[in-house]
Design a protein around this motif. Structure first.
Motif, PDB file in Angstrom:
ATOM      1  N   SER A 113      -9.073  -4.292 -13.769  1.00  0.00           N
ATOM      2  CA  SER A 113      -8.767  -4.729 -12.404  1.00  0.00           C
ATOM      3  C   SER A 113      -7.410  -4.192 -11.952  1.00  0.00           C
ATOM      4  CB  SER A 113      -8.787  -6.258 -12.341  1.00  0.00           C
ATOM      5  OG  SER A 113      -7.812  -6.810 -13.200  1.00  0.00           O
ATOM      6  N   THR A 114      -6.434  -4.151 -12.865  1.00  0.00           N
ATOM      7  CA  THR A 114      -5.125  -3.595 -12.515  1.00  0.00           C
ATOM      8  C   THR A 114      -5.252  -2.129 -12.118  1.00  0.00           C
ATOM      9  OG1 THR A 114      -3.996  -5.132 -13.994  1.00  0.00           O
ATOM     10  CG2 THR A 114      -2.813  -3.126 -13.388  1.00  0.00           C
ATOM     11  N   ARG A 115      -6.042  -1.365 -12.874  1.00  0.00           N
ATOM     12  CA  ARG A 115      -6.231   0.056 -12.560  1.00  0.00           C
ATOM     13  C   ARG A 115      -6.848   0.229 -11.163  1.00  0.00           C
ATOM     14  NH1 ARG A 115      -9.298   1.191 -16.463  1.00  0.00           N
ATOM     15  NH2 ARG A 115      -7.806   2.158 -17.900  1.00  0.00           N
ATOM     16  N   LEU A 116      -7.870  -0.574 -10.851  1.00  0.00           N
ATOM     17  CA  LEU A 116      -8.535  -0.436  -9.549  1.00  0.00           C
ATOM     18  C   LEU A 116      -7.629  -0.884  -8.407  1.00  0.00           C
ATOM     19  CD1 LEU A 116     -12.160  -1.653 -10.399  1.00  0.00           C
ATOM     20  CD2 LEU A 116     -11.403   0.671  -9.903  1.00  0.00           C
ATOM     21  N   MET A 117      -6.887  -1.986  -8.590  1.00  0.00           N
ATOM     22  CA  MET A 117      -6.014  -2.475  -7.517  1.00  0.00           C
ATOM     23  C   MET A 117      -4.906  -1.483  -7.213  1.00  0.00           C
ATOM     24  SD  MET A 117      -5.625  -6.616  -8.072  1.00  0.00           S
ATOM     25  CE  MET A 117      -5.044  -6.452  -9.746  1.00  0.00           C
ATOM     26  N   LEU A 118      -4.293  -0.925  -8.259  1.00  0.00           N
ATOM     27  CA  LEU A 118      -3.203   0.013  -8.031  1.00  0.00           C
ATOM     28  C   LEU A 118      -3.716   1.347  -7.499  1.00  0.00           C
ATOM     29  CD1 LEU A 118      -0.978  -0.639 -11.181  1.00  0.00           C
ATOM     30  CD2 LEU A 118      -0.735  -1.589  -8.886  1.00  0.00           C
ATOM     31  N   THR A 119      -4.957   1.681  -7.829  1.00  0.00           N
ATOM     32  CA  THR A 119      -5.516   2.961  -7.365  1.00  0.00           C
ATOM     33  C   THR A 119      -6.003   2.878  -5.925  1.00  0.00           C
ATOM     34  OG1 THR A 119      -6.201   3.479  -9.618  1.00  0.00           O
ATOM     35  CG2 THR A 119      -7.224   4.744  -7.857  1.00  0.00           C
ATOM     36  N   LEU A 120      -6.756   1.821  -5.594  1.00  0.00           N
ATOM     37  CA  LEU A 120      -7.360   1.712  -4.261  1.00  0.00           C
ATOM     38  C   LEU A 120      -6.433   1.067  -3.240  1.00  0.00           C
ATOM     39  CD1 LEU A 120     -10.963   0.595  -5.333  1.00  0.00           C
ATOM     40  CD2 LEU A 120     -10.128   2.904  -4.833  1.00  0.00           C
ATOM     41  N   GLY A 121      -5.490   0.250  -3.703  1.00  0.00           N
ATOM     42  CA  GLY A 121      -4.552  -0.385  -2.776  1.00  0.00           C
ATOM     43  C   GLY A 121      -5.261  -1.371  -1.871  1.00  0.00           C
ATOM     44  N   ALA A 122      -4.970  -1.290  -0.560  1.00  0.00           N
ATOM     45  CA  ALA A 122      -5.570  -2.217   0.401  1.00  0.00           C
ATOM     46  C   ALA A 122      -7.070  -2.039   0.500  1.00  0.00           C
ATOM     47  CB  ALA A 122      -4.933  -2.030   1.777  1.00  0.00           C
TER      48      ALA A 122
ATOM     49  N   ILE B  32       6.579  -2.530   3.863  1.00  0.00           N
ATOM     50  CA  ILE B  32       6.857  -3.360   2.690  1.00  0.00           C
ATOM     51  C   ILE B  32       6.282  -4.756   2.841  1.00  0.00           C
ATOM     52  CG2 ILE B  32       9.114  -4.101   3.579  1.00  0.00           C
ATOM     53  CD1 ILE B  32      10.087  -4.006   0.641  1.00  0.00           C
ATOM     54  N   SER B  33       6.265  -5.309   4.057  1.00  0.00           N
ATOM     55  CA  SER B  33       5.702  -6.652   4.257  1.00  0.00           C
ATOM     56  C   SER B  33       4.196  -6.649   3.999  1.00  0.00           C
ATOM     57  CB  SER B  33       5.996  -7.136   5.675  1.00  0.00           C
ATOM     58  OG  SER B  33       5.467  -6.228   6.628  1.00  0.00           O
ATOM     59  N   ALA B  34       3.517  -5.595   4.489  1.00  0.00           N
ATOM     60  CA  ALA B  34       2.070  -5.512   4.265  1.00  0.00           C
ATOM     61  C   ALA B  34       1.752  -5.304   2.788  1.00  0.00           C
ATOM     62  CB  ALA B  34       1.479  -4.378   5.096  1.00  0.00           C
ATOM     63  N   ALA B  35       2.568  -4.445   2.115  1.00  0.00           N
ATOM     64  CA  ALA B  35       2.330  -4.193   0.691  1.00  0.00           C
ATOM     65  C   ALA B  35       2.551  -5.458  -0.118  1.00  0.00           C
ATOM     66  CB  ALA B  35       3.248  -3.080   0.193  1.00  0.00           C
ATOM     67  N   VAL B  36       3.619  -6.208   0.214  1.00  0.00           N
ATOM     68  CA  VAL B  36       3.883  -7.448  -0.516  1.00  0.00           C
ATOM     69  C   VAL B  36       2.739  -8.437  -0.335  1.00  0.00           C
ATOM     70  CG1 VAL B  36       5.377  -9.485  -0.612  1.00  0.00           C
ATOM     71  CG2 VAL B  36       6.389  -7.203  -0.518  1.00  0.00           C
ATOM     72  N   GLY B  37       2.291  -8.613   0.904  1.00  0.00           N
ATOM     73  CA  GLY B  37       1.205  -9.552   1.155  1.00  0.00           C
ATOM     74  C   GLY B  37      -0.082  -9.152   0.456  1.00  0.00           C
TER      75      GLY B  37
END
Length: 696
Positions: free
Chosen positions: A89-98, A233-238
């Motif tokens: 899940s970490t690999r997919l979240m960091l790869t696909l992002g939003a 940065i606000s969108a990335a944090v959220g």
């Protein structure tokens, strides 16, 4: 054909199950490296959640922890499985992002965080931290500590529990199969808690690594979203905080279920039922606690500011539960009273009795003052010695002694014990608890005052002394014996003297059946020549003269050789002794393989042979009374002279005279060893010490 198909199908299904499990374990490890598509990640996360729930339910419905002995291995597999899902899940979240579309993670994130906003993120993050803290500090730490203590106590208690099982087996309370089953179960319990001590570390490690993965997801996601994807940065944090919270909760919730199951299974070591049955039984023992709880809640409801509309219904529920439990307890007590009254009624003795009243082959009856010798709470040293004597008797005599039943007998004096064979008294003695018996030997250098008595096994003079005089008696040359050793020695002599009585036809049949597995030809040929009763009589004749029947192959071969020729038990016994010649010679020879013997004057031996008469009970010697008296006097005098020289008395005579010599001297000298010339093997040196002759 249908049975064969079922067996083949069962075998194939078992092999497939093992293959599926092996493939699954390998796949779990490979998930740490190979990226997974989103839909497969959702399916595996759902499986992880259901698996954790199933583990918890299995633990709740398991009666004993060892019934679920695969649990430590399951902990390892589920921990690795959860970590593999975290990595994927970490690999997919960091790869696909939003653009990450994992439904399970998004669902958990939305459920906890809400539709969005700073407030939802903060609340969700706080909930995640609380769950992690509860699992790490409370459940996991407590389960780990309990597992350590349980493993240590289980290992420390192992010798004592094994001795208790052995004591029950020796006393005849349980069978050999039950003893083996309990020992195996005890070993499984120790192995289980030992494995749980190590596997509980998997759970605590999973919690710590879960926190690290969540922090990495947040920091790594924010950096990748801002630097690589160019997001504000606000969108990335959220975005990444929501993903990290959803992923953390989705991984820690199954881990929470598994750690709860771990805590339950290691805290239920003293239970014999399921968790639900234990709760139902132990929470319904006394109705008074619910009456007290109901009155306390009603009292709180009367105070100002308390929610009476909540407390009053709860108080009523507790009062109703207390009333029901009280009624149930009254019915149980009434039923128990009726049952006890029926048990106290005099039994009708006019009913039919069993036509057979069984007797114990060998029993030991104790006065109530000697019961501490077999009390398990006080060591039960006598039980262990009895078991050891049975084992040694099997090796020395070749006869497996049946289990010795040990019972208390109120008709005996408190310090008295009695041995019985098939209900008949064969030996008894008295013991002074807390004292030691000092047997007077020929090496006593100093006389010690004490209560005079006799050794029950050999009839030797002895005295009773207190424990503080034990060392003094040993220095003075006395043979000092404690109470368990006195009974054990007496039991050994009883077995030697009465081994022929203990050997019945059923025991003989058991010996033949056990030997038939390895020597079927020998057993079958001997049984064709002789009946079971005739074989038993030969074995009894050997045991009467302290000849071990352990070498049953040699005995049966001799019987097979001479059985077709004659059924004379005396003749068959002599031939069996000759087949065991080396064993008998070594039994009485010294360390230099030298046999010191007394011979019989030829004229006297000829008189004994000529006195042979046939009776209904067999062949025996019938010397004239005057000759018989002179013969016994001469024999006793020669034996005593040989004993004074420190030699073991052995009489050597011809084959024809051996049995007659024994029959003529058995009443006065029952333990006399008499050998015939054919029983002397070539590598044994014979030294004649003297000759027995009648006085002129």
């Amino acid at each position: 054909m249908s049975d064969a198909r079922r067996v083949i199908a069962s075998s194939l299904f078992k092999d497939r199950t093992d293959g599926f499990i092996a493939l699954g374990v390998v796949a779990v490890v490979m998930m740490l490296i190979i990226p997974l598509p989103t839909f497969l990640l959702d399916a595996l996360m759902a499986i992880n959640l259901v698996l954790a729930l199933l583990i918890l339910l299995i633990v709740l419905y398991t009666k004993k922890p060892t019934d679920f002995n695969v649990f430590p291995t399951i902990l390892l597999v589920t921990t690795v499985f959860g970590l593999a899902l975290n990595v994927s899940s970490t690999r997919l979240m960091l790869t696909l992002g939003a653009g990450f579309d994992g439904r399970m993670i998004n669902a958990f994130s939305t459920f906890v965080v809400g539709s969005g906003g700073t407030e939802g993120l903060v609340v969700g993050f706080i909930i995640f931290i609380v769950i992690i803290a509860v699992q790490a500090v409370v459940i996991t730490k407590g389960a780990t500590r309990i597992a350590e203590v349980a493993a240590r106590f289980a290992l420390d208690a192992l010798p004592g529990k094994q001795m208790a099982i052995e004591a029950e087996y020796n006393s005849g309370a349980i069978s050999e199969e039950e003893s083996f089953r309990r020992k195996n179960q005890l070993q499984q319990e120790v192995d289980f808690y030992g494995a749980m001590d190590g596997s509980s570390k998997f759970v605590s490690g999973n919690v710590k690594i879960g926190i690290l993965i969540t922090v990495v997801n947040i920091l790594g996601g924010v950096i990748i979203g801002v630097v690589i994807h160019g997001e504000p940065i606000s969108a990335a944090v959220g975005t990444y905080i929501a993903f990290a919270i959803g992923d953390g909760l989705l991984s820690q919730f199954p881990a929470l279920l598994v750690s709860t199951a771990t805590g339950i299974i290691v805290t239920r070591s003293v239970s014999d039922g399921t968790f639900g049955s234990d709760v139902s039984t132990q929470f319904s023992r006394d109705s008074r606690i619910y009456w007290i709880g109901a009155f306390v809640l009603a009292g709180f409801a009367l105070l100002p500011g308390f929610p009476w509309y909540v407390l009053i219904p709860l108080a009523c529920m507790l009062g109703f539960l207390a009333y029901r439990l009280g009624k149930k307890k009254m019915k149980t007590e009434e039923a128990a009273a009726v049952k006890a009254a029926e048990a106290r009624k005099p039994k009708d003795d006019t009913g039919e009795m069993s036509p057979v009243v069984p007797l114990d082959p060998l029993s030991l009856e104790l006065g109530y003052g000697l019961i501490p010798l077999v009390d398990r709470d006080k060591g039960a040293e006598l039980l262990e010695r009895v078991h050891r004597i049975r084992r040694e008797s099997a090796l020395d005599l070749g006869l497996v002694i049946p289990r010795i039943r040990i019972i208390d007998n109120m008709r005996l004096e408190p310090s008295e014990y009695c041995f019985k064979i098939k209900g008949v008294d064969v030996g008894r003695g008295k013991i002074r608890m807390g004292y030691f018996m000092c047997i007077v030997s020929g090496n006593v250098t100093e006389e010690i005052p004490g209560e005079k008595t006799k050794d029950p096994a050999f009839g030797l003079p002895a005295i009773w002394i207190s424990e503080d005089k034990r060392e003094q008696a040993e220095r003075a040359g006395y043979t000092v014996v404690d109470p368990p050793s006195i009974i054990a020695t007496h039991l050994t002599e009883i077995i030697k003297r009465h081994a022929a009585e203990i050997l019945g036809r059923q025991e003989t049949q058991s010996i033949l059946e056990g030997l038939k597995k390895d020597y079927p030809a020998v057993v079958e040929e001997a049984q064709k020549a002789l009946s079971l009763g005739e074989i038993q009589k030969v074995l009894q004749a050997l045991l009467e003269e302290q000849v071990s029947i352990r070498n049953m192959v040699a005995i049966l071969e001799a019987l097979a050789d001479y059985g077709p020729v004659t059924k004379d038990i005396q003749f068959l016994t002599e031939k069996s002794r000759q087949a065991l010649a080396r064993q008998i010679c070594l039994q009485y020879a010294d360390e230099d393989r030298m046999l010191h013997v007394l011979t019989i004057d030829h004229a006297l031996e000829q008189k004994i042979v000529e006195s042979r008469v046939e009776t209904s009970s067999g062949v025996m010697s019938a010397l004239e009374p005057a000759v018989q008296n002179a013969w016994i006097k001469a024999l006793s005098r020669s034996v005593a002279a040989m004993q004074e020289q420190g030699l073991f008395p052995v009489i050597l005579c011809s084959e024809a005279a051996r049995f007659l010599v024994r029959s003529s001297s058995y009443r006065e000298l029952p333990n006399l060893v008499i050998l015939s010339v054919p029983e002397i093997v070539a590598d044994i040196t014979v030294e004649q010490v003297g000759e027995i002759r009648l006085e002129s």
